[in-house]
Design an enzyme around this catalytic site. Sequence first.
Site, PDB file in Angstrom:
ATOM      1  CB  CYS A  28       9.000   8.699 -17.111  1.00  0.00           C
ATOM      2  SG  CYS A  28       9.627  10.382 -17.083  1.00  0.00           S
ATOM      3  N   PRO A  29      11.957   8.554 -15.396  1.00  0.00           N
ATOM      4  CG  PRO A  29      13.881   9.670 -14.713  1.00  0.00           C
ATOM      5  CD  PRO A  29      12.607   9.132 -14.224  1.00  0.00           C
TER       6      PRO A  29
END
Lengths: 79, 136, 395
Positions: A15-16
Amino acid sequence: MSEAKKVVDARGLSCPGPITNLTKAYRDAKNGDVLEIWATDPGFKSDIKAWIERTKNELVELREEKDKIIAIIKITAKK
Amino acid sequence: MEEINEAELQSESLERLLHLVEMVNNILKDEELLKAISKLVVSEETFLIIDRLPQLIKLIEQLTRQENLEKIELMLSLLQSLDKQMLEKLSNAFKAIKAEEKVKPMSISKMITTLSEPEVSKGLNVMLNLLKALGS
Amino acid sequence: MAEKKKFLIVGGGAGGAILANSLVKDFDVTVINDSPYHYYWPQLLQIAFRNDYSNLYRSLSSLLVKGVNLVIDRVKKVDLQDRIVTLSNNKTINYDYVAIAPGVTIEHKGIDGNEKLVEQYGDFHSTPQNASKVFDVVSNMKKGTFVIAVGDPYHRCPPSPYEGILLADEVFRLRGVRNDINMILAVPYPRAYPAETFNEVLEPILKERGINVMTFFTADKIDTENKKITSLEGEELSYDAAIVVPVHKGPKIEIKPDDAINQDGFINADKFTNQILKYDDAFAIGDASTSANAKTGVTAHLQAKVVSKRVLGLDARNTGRTNCPTELGFEKGTFVISDYNHPAAKVPANTINFIMKRLFADAYWDIIRHPEFWDPIFDVYFENTQPEVLWKLFR
């Protein structure tokens, strides 16, 4: 205009995530370029397929190795 | 020298106090925060809890007695061991009984035919296993 | 008593100020900041959608404890090899240790047309003036399409675009114009929120509030004449009012050697120790550093604590812990909590989390000023809200 091959190493990112790194490389890429993305996030495979479908670029290869998933993309649809 | 230190300490404490006051002031000026807190405090649920507080405390007192706690833990492990599908079947079976207004008497021959039905013999097997486990 | 070693801190934001206040007992600490003020950047959202300026800034000198030296000047250059920092007037300062924590540079021109767009509709990632423009827009708009688009996934505060669109929704609803406004959130990701797990919390909320999400849409060009945004992926989006989250770059500071910074100007630092390359006397913390997995104050705060322990000889390491308070409007909130080993936990949206968020914000200045008071509280908080624990709690 020279066509480039670039490796995007997104291993260990969730993440991202790898798609974000791809987006970044895509911003600097031009048609004809080849991007090779390395990722370890298991969701990457479905995400990359969805990305290809939306952007209409070409997925040359998508394979899984022992320690990473590799996607090779040819940039063809950049405006 | 010592006097200076004391004065310094006092001014430091005073400063700390002022900082705390600033923080409390920030909180008190935060309308939305106060709204959220009052929403949480003044609600149907909290009224219910306040209203039934004596009963609740009594209940908690009973529930947390050592002997009851042990029993509750056993009940919980029983619950965990239960199969969800089996429970559903059981609840459906009870509902079916309720739906049939009266349980009619059954002839021996009907009983024998019923016993030979695969569902019935499966259920019977479950019951027999249970009885066996209880007796052992 | 041996003379204290010189510790120079470039930047007096959350990371720099907390580091300075944590080190002052053991080092001769100097903070260099380009402004006499310390800004609490999350307040930009409160200005943009609530016209609330209360927590925006304090004077930096009031946040640093006694004994910390403060220099108000712009740093031009940091030479890691020779341990020299050069200021705007070419004056130089040498150091025994340096921590570089100047934050990011916002570059509207990084997206074609965004300079013009931000003049019209403002944004909530750059300045209070731009945030106040947003408030003008959301408090006057009556109908049409309102867009928030992400142009740079590496922006400050990962949940901010979602907070922005949800708080705008709150304003429109309270003004009674929501039914006439089409709201669109455009993001570069395959789903509304990049982290799949936290998306499970957020997506239903966006849906419930009637916000349309466009995925795989990285704002690339803005045509302010025809009110259209084109994405990198090749799609178009029309708007009546739009905010495009601008491109973020590293600080405008020359750092030697050259390989200490990456192509976007961010400082290459180890994700566990914040150490820059092989220099064990140099650290980069917070938004300016590649070691920050999220550009948030909490990350800078935690990294400052790690550095303050490392320079005293302890083997402290970053866990990559994030703790991003997320306001959802109507007194509801949640937190994005993850670390290097755990994806964001599914922390439910509720009023308690909103209260927690606001208490954090209201205590912010005190947290900076008094690490000695807050450290034990945060230790307990971070310990008890570890992603590992939350994952067991919220499945």
